[in-house]
Structures are given as structure tokens and as C-alpha cells.
Design an enzyme around this catalytic site. Structure first.
Site, PDB file in Angstrom:
ATOM      1  N   ARG A 236       0.427  -1.262   0.099  1.00  9.21           N
ATOM      2  CA  ARG A 236      -0.005  -0.360   0.285  1.00  9.21           C
ATOM      3  C   ARG A 236       0.893   1.509  -0.106  1.00  9.21           C
ATOM      4  O   ARG A 236       1.599   1.340   0.496  1.00  9.21           O
ATOM      5  CB  ARG A 236      -1.208   0.071   1.414  1.00  9.21           C
ATOM      6  CG  ARG A 236      -1.911   1.203   1.295  1.00  9.21           C
ATOM      7  CD  ARG A 236      -3.239   1.127   2.701  1.00  9.21           C
ATOM      8  NE  ARG A 236      -3.720   2.313   2.414  1.00  9.21           N
ATOM      9  CZ  ARG A 236      -4.967   2.247   3.145  1.00  9.21           C
ATOM     10  NH1 ARG A 236      -4.622   1.718   4.127  1.00  9.21           N
ATOM     11  NH2 ARG A 236      -5.806   3.544   3.675  1.00  9.21           N
ATOM     12  N   HIS A 237      -0.032   2.329  -0.741  1.00  6.95           N
ATOM     13  CA  HIS A 237       1.454   3.478  -1.070  1.00  6.95           C
ATOM     14  C   HIS A 237       1.333   4.237   1.161  1.00  6.95           C
ATOM     15  O   HIS A 237       0.502   3.885   1.751  1.00  6.95           O
ATOM     16  CB  HIS A 237       0.868   4.521  -1.878  1.00  6.95           C
ATOM     17  CG  HIS A 237      -0.632   4.563  -0.323  1.00  6.95           C
ATOM     18  ND1 HIS A 237      -0.908   6.106   0.494  1.00  6.95           N
ATOM     19  CD2 HIS A 237      -2.264   4.156  -0.746  1.00  6.95           C
ATOM     20  CE1 HIS A 237      -2.534   5.923   0.587  1.00  6.95           C
ATOM     21  NE2 HIS A 237      -3.247   4.680  -0.016  1.00  6.95           N
TER      22      HIS A 237
ATOM     23  N   ASN B 289      -5.356   9.779   4.854  1.00 10.68           N
ATOM     24  CA  ASN B 289      -5.104   9.272   6.184  1.00 10.68           C
ATOM     25  C   ASN B 289      -5.257  10.062   6.569  1.00 10.68           C
ATOM     26  O   ASN B 289      -6.039   9.796   8.319  1.00 10.68           O
ATOM     27  CB  ASN B 289      -3.977   8.184   5.690  1.00 10.68           C
ATOM     28  CG  ASN B 289      -4.462   7.444   4.316  1.00 10.68           C
ATOM     29  OD1 ASN B 289      -2.783   7.207   3.775  1.00 10.68           O
ATOM     30  ND2 ASN B 289      -5.041   7.351   3.840  1.00 10.68           N
TER      31      ASN B 289
ATOM     32  N   ARG C 233       0.335   9.727  -4.419  1.00  4.95           N
ATOM     33  CA  ARG C 233       0.436   9.421  -3.355  1.00  4.95           C
ATOM     34  C   ARG C 233       1.125   8.000  -3.317  1.00  4.95           C
ATOM     35  O   ARG C 233       2.228   7.356  -2.813  1.00  4.95           O
ATOM     36  CB  ARG C 233      -0.441   8.767  -2.183  1.00  4.95           C
ATOM     37  CG  ARG C 233      -1.350   8.051  -2.670  1.00  4.95           C
ATOM     38  CD  ARG C 233      -2.937   8.359  -1.506  1.00  4.95           C
ATOM     39  NE  ARG C 233      -3.872   7.105  -2.113  1.00  4.95           N
ATOM     40  CZ  ARG C 233      -5.597   8.344  -2.653  1.00  4.95           C
ATOM     41  NH1 ARG C 233      -4.980   8.974  -2.839  1.00  4.95           N
ATOM     42  NH2 ARG C 233      -5.988   7.459  -2.524  1.00  4.95           N
TER      43      ARG C 233
ATOM     44  N   GLU D 298      -7.322   3.753  -6.749  1.00  2.00           N
ATOM     45  CA  GLU D 298      -8.453   3.389  -5.828  1.00  2.00           C
ATOM     46  C   GLU D 298      -9.678   3.298  -6.421  1.00  2.00           C
ATOM     47  O   GLU D 298     -10.779   3.794  -6.942  1.00  2.00           O
ATOM     48  CB  GLU D 298      -8.411   4.595  -4.839  1.00  2.00           C
ATOM     49  CG  GLU D 298      -8.829   4.119  -3.463  1.00  2.00           C
ATOM     50  CD  GLU D 298      -8.697   3.273  -2.545  1.00  2.00           C
ATOM     51  OE1 GLU D 298      -8.964   1.440  -3.982  1.00  2.00           O
ATOM     52  OE2 GLU D 298      -8.147   3.285  -1.568  1.00  2.00           O
TER      53      GLU D 298
ATOM     54  N   HIS E  18      -3.338   0.526  -3.762  1.00  2.00           N
ATOM     55  CA  HIS E  18      -4.361   1.268  -2.341  1.00  2.00           C
ATOM     56  C   HIS E  18      -5.186   0.197  -1.987  1.00  2.00           C
ATOM     57  O   HIS E  18      -5.131  -0.738  -2.460  1.00  2.00           O
ATOM     58  CB  HIS E  18      -5.555   1.932  -3.101  1.00  2.00           C
ATOM     59  CG  HIS E  18      -4.189   3.107  -3.834  1.00  2.00           C
ATOM     60  ND1 HIS E  18      -4.406   5.229  -3.668  1.00  2.00           N
ATOM     61  CD2 HIS E  18      -4.503   3.684  -5.268  1.00  2.00           C
ATOM     62  CE1 HIS E  18      -3.634   5.070  -4.650  1.00  2.00           C
ATOM     63  NE2 HIS E  18      -3.722   4.573  -5.549  1.00  2.00           N
TER      64      HIS E  18
END
Length: 465
Positions: free
Chosen positions: A320-321, A327, A371, A391, A445
Site C-alpha cells: 500500500r502507498h 489518511n 501518493r 483507488e 491502494h
């Protein structure tokens, strides 16, 4: 960062409802294994060091909850009265195909059957493999329990000159066929007849029986292997994997007997030449593919899937980033940059990757969002950007926090919370929508990586969210 060593095969035939499957096809092109690798190895858990919460990554995931902050809910547009709705499972009730395997023992028939079953199940077709060998062993076991009589299933049982055994084997094949037809009538879509089906007479019987059923069609899938190394590996796997036929025999004895069994089949084997049959012939796992009379959407999907097989193992790494600014704020979607913690993760990645793959070649894939591109920015490898890895689209809720969504659309928020897999944001996507030659590292994502991870580890779709 999660890691999987996958032996699945790629698909180039696009799914109109989902861009992600195009990316999945290319990923599978980089992730094929060998006939001689049992499924239990593929589905095993990856090394702990790569799993979320692993020792080298834990420091980047310890304070997520405390770092989030709330925000005031904006006034929703008056034209929007709800987020969306649940996505129904596709109606495949009219799809009824018998896929009959053809080939000598140790040519990868069961391998192809199981991989095709996993792929079609992922597309939400109802698929089941009917293995004649398993039916034979099951009935022999039941007979031994009831009467104490042990049947002899050594190579002589498979000799065409053994008239009694030949009749028994034909009956087993016919019984298996009847079982799968009954299953299709109850709502199944693709029934795989996993047997040798190695003579024209046997294939004629199968074709004639299926032709009696309205709406059903049959495709034959022949697997030919001329590579002695692959055949030897498959024979070794057969006799060392606890197969009931050889569980009480020394390995050398078992191998000799299984090779004799292959010889018995070779004596009567007839490759598919019947011009009226629908069939695919795969030689040496994709080196050569022959197709005949393949028609319709589902048959074409099966054909394109099987046409792209090869057996070179590769590694897939999923990450995942790093933590993004959204976030931190608890917002979904958007295209924000990384937070300080996210940048720290990106800075640590080159050493982490180098320590685990050394000087091995690697290609890095990212989505088109900032990201993921930032997360991969310091890695010294070729990079590809795929919009298909973006995403899940949150539609009108893009950029909102879950608290804001709950305040603005409380009823629909509750519906999403009840069934995340099937819930589609208004103007956006659901998890169900998303489903539809070197090592590779993918930065993506949460929703996208969950789908990829579940697919490669053969996990139920219901477990995705």
C-alpha cells in the site's frame, strides 16, 4: 508490503465493467509457476516480514488512529439523496458448459482444471471440477470399508487389455459425467470433467450425452507435454504428495508403476482430430495452442485465458502507498501527497527491497495517483503507471471523512457498513466492480490491493472488505 509467489496464468480478454482485470492479466503474465508446484504452496501465507504489521513495517503503522483528526461535515448537494446501492451478482444462469479434459497422466490436466476453476469463480461463475480419479478412489475406499475387499489400482488396472477394469473405468467416467450434468441443471455454470478422455470413442460418448441436454455445450481441452523434465517433475509430485494410489509404496516402486500406467494410456491414446468438436489443444503449457469451433462470450474467455499460459515462476510484491495527508485527516479518495510518516516509509523502501531481493531485476507499478508515485519515487527500478490500479472511486463521497458521510447520508452509510463488498458509491464503485517476465512490485491502494491479494491467495470475495 505483502509478498506472494504465484503460479497463476494471465488473461488478456478485457472485462468491460472493470479496468482492474486488465491489470490483473498483465500481473498474471509476470507470475506463472510450474505444474509441479502444489496449490498448498501457492496458497501458503507469505513471509511475516512482508505482511502488514510485519517487524520491519510495524513502526510505520503504530499511531494511525491517534494521528487522525475529525472535520466538520459540509452541506451535501441537494440533488444527492443517497450514496448509491448494492450491486447484484451477475446473472449467469444461461451459461452451461461442460469442459472435458483430454490428456495422458502427468500432463497437467488437474493443474489446468483447478486454475481455470479459480479464475472463473473470481468472475463469479459457479464452477466445479469432477475428477474421475477421485471418484474411483472414493468408491474403492467405500468398498473396502463395506466388504474388506481391496481393489488393485496398480498399472495393470489401466491396461486396455484388462477387459473388466476397462468396463469399470468407462462406468466411472460416465457416472462422473452424469453427476456434473445434474450439478449444471441445479444452477452450475461450468463443470470440468477431469479425466484422460483419451479416445475418440470416449469423446463421442461425452458429446452425445451433453447434446441431449438443452442449453448445454461441451468443449474439450487437450493438454500435451513433450518436455521430459516437466513430465518427470509431475510424476515425482504424484507419488510424493500422498496420493492414495501410492501411499503404502516406496517412492521408487510407485514411480515405476506410475510410468507403466502412462505407457498403458499411450498404447491407446488418440489426440483430438475430430473436425466437428469444439476444442483447445495446449502443447507444452502454451508454446503452441490450437483452437477449433470456440463460440460465444464464456467460451472465448476460457480460450483467451488458456492461450496465455507459461511456466516461469516470478514474484509479486504488494505494498500500500505510504500514509497520505488524507489518511491523516481521515478522508477517503482524493489525490493528496504523502504525510511525513508516508515519506519516511518511502525513504525506507529501497533498503527493505534490496535486503530481500538483492540484485534481482524488478519492475515497479503504481497507480496514477500522487501518493503511490511518491511512495515508489526513491526506488531505483523501471516504473510503470497504470490507471487500472487507481483507488476504488468513492463517487460523490470523494474527499469526505466517514463521519461526514454518516452525517450527510446516514441511511446509505448504514447500508455500506452492512455489506461493503456489494455496496457501490453513488457515481463511484464497489468492491464487486473492482473485482471484475521479471519480478514485480505494485504500489496501490487499499481496496485494489485487497482484491489482488485475495485473488492470488484464492480467498473468498466476501473476505475482501
Amino acid at each position: 508490503m505483502d509478498h506472494t509467489n504465484e503460479d497463476h496464468n494471465r488473461i488478456h480478454f478485457p472485462i468491460l465493467s472493470s479496468e482492474l482485470t486488465a491489470a490483473l492479466g498483465a500481473i498474471e503474465d509476470m507470475a506463472d509457476g510450474t505444474d509441479a508446484v502444489p496449490d498448498s504452496v501457492v496458497r501458503g501465507r507469505p513471509p511475516a516480514i512482508f505482511r502488514a504489521g510485519g517487524p520491519m513495517l510495524k513502526q510505520f503503522d503504530q499511531s494511525t488512529a491517534s494521528s487522525r483528526k475529525g472535520s466538520q461535515a459540509p452541506t451535501p448537494p441537494r440533488s444527492v439523496v443517497g450514496i448509491g446501492n448494492k450491486v447484484a451478482k451477475p446473472d449467469y444462469s444461461e451459461a452451461k458448459i461442460v469442459l472435458a479434459m483430454v490428456g495422458l497422466p502427468a500432463r497437467g490436466k488437474s493443474y489446468l482444471s483447478n486454475k481455470l476453476m479459480r479464475y472463473l469463480k473470481w468472475l463469479e461463475y459457479d464452477v466445479q471440477v469432477f475428477n474421475v480419479g477421485q471418484l474411483r478412489r472414493s468408491r474403492a475406499h467405500h468398498k473396502a470399508q463395506q466388504s474388506g475387499i481391496l481393489e488393485d489400482h496398480t498399472s495393470s488396472y489401466f491396461s486396455h487389455n484388462n477387459v473388466e477394469a476397462t468396463k469399470l473405468r468407462e462406468q466411472l467416467a460416465e457416472d462422473s459425467l452424469e453427476m456434473l450434468i445434474r450439478w449444471l441443471k441445479k444452477g452450475g455454470n461450468v463443470a470440468i470433467h477431469d479425466a484422460t478422455n483419451s479416445t475418440r470413442m470416449r469423446r463421442a460418448k461425452i458429446s452425445a450425452r451433453v447434446a441431449k441436454e438443452k442449453g448445454m455445450s461441451v468443449i474439450f481441452l487437450e493438454s500435451i507435454c513433450n518436455d521430459p523434465a516437466v513430465i518427470a517433475a509431475n510424476v515425482a509430485l504424484k507419488v510424493s504428495s500422498g496420493d492414495p494410489d501410492y501411499k503404502d509404496l516406496p517412492r521408487e516402486v510407485a514411480e515405476r508403476d506410475f510410468l507403466r500406467r502412462i505407457k498403458e494410456y499411450e498404447a491407446v491414446y488418440e489426440t483430438i482430430t475430430e473436425p466437428h468438436l469444439s476444442y483447445l489443444r495446449i502443447t507444452d503449457i502454451g508454446n503452441e495452442v490450437t483452437l477449433s469451433r470456440i463460440n460465444g462470450y464464456l467460451q472465448s474467455r476460457i480460450a483467451f485465458y488458456l492461450m496465455n499460459l507459461h511456466v516461469k515462476p516470478r514474484n509479486i510484491f504488494l505494498s500500500r502507498h505510504g500514509e497520505s495527508q488524507y489518511n491523516v485527516e481521515g478522508r477517503i479518495g482524493g489525490d493528496s501527497l504523502l504525510s511525513e510518516r508516508g515519506l519516511a516509509y518511502a525513504h525506507a523502501l529501497p533498503e527493505l527491497v534490496r535486503n530481500n531481493i538483492g540484485d534481482a531485476p524488478l519492475i515497479v507499478w503504481t497507480s496514477t495517483l500522487q501518493r503511490t508515485i511518491q511512495t515508489a519515487g526513491e526506488l531505483p527500478y523501471p516504473k510503470l503507471t497504470w490507471k487500472s490500479l487507481d483507488e476504488l472511486d468513492a463517487g460523490v463521497c470523494d474527499g469526505m471523512t466517514y463521519e461526514e458521510i454518516e452525517q450527510a447520508y446516514p441511511e446509505d452509510f448504514a447500508n455500506r457498513d452492512e455489506d461493503k463488498f456489494n455496496y457501490r458509491y453513488r457515481g463511484g464503485e464497489s468492491y464487486r466492480d473492482v473485482v471484475r517476465q521479471e519480478n514485480i512490485l505494485i504500489f496501490g491502494h487499499q481496496a485494489i490491493l485487497r482484491c489482488l491479494y485475495a485473488y492470488f491467495h484464492d480467498l473468498p470475495q466476501a473476505d475482501l472488505p
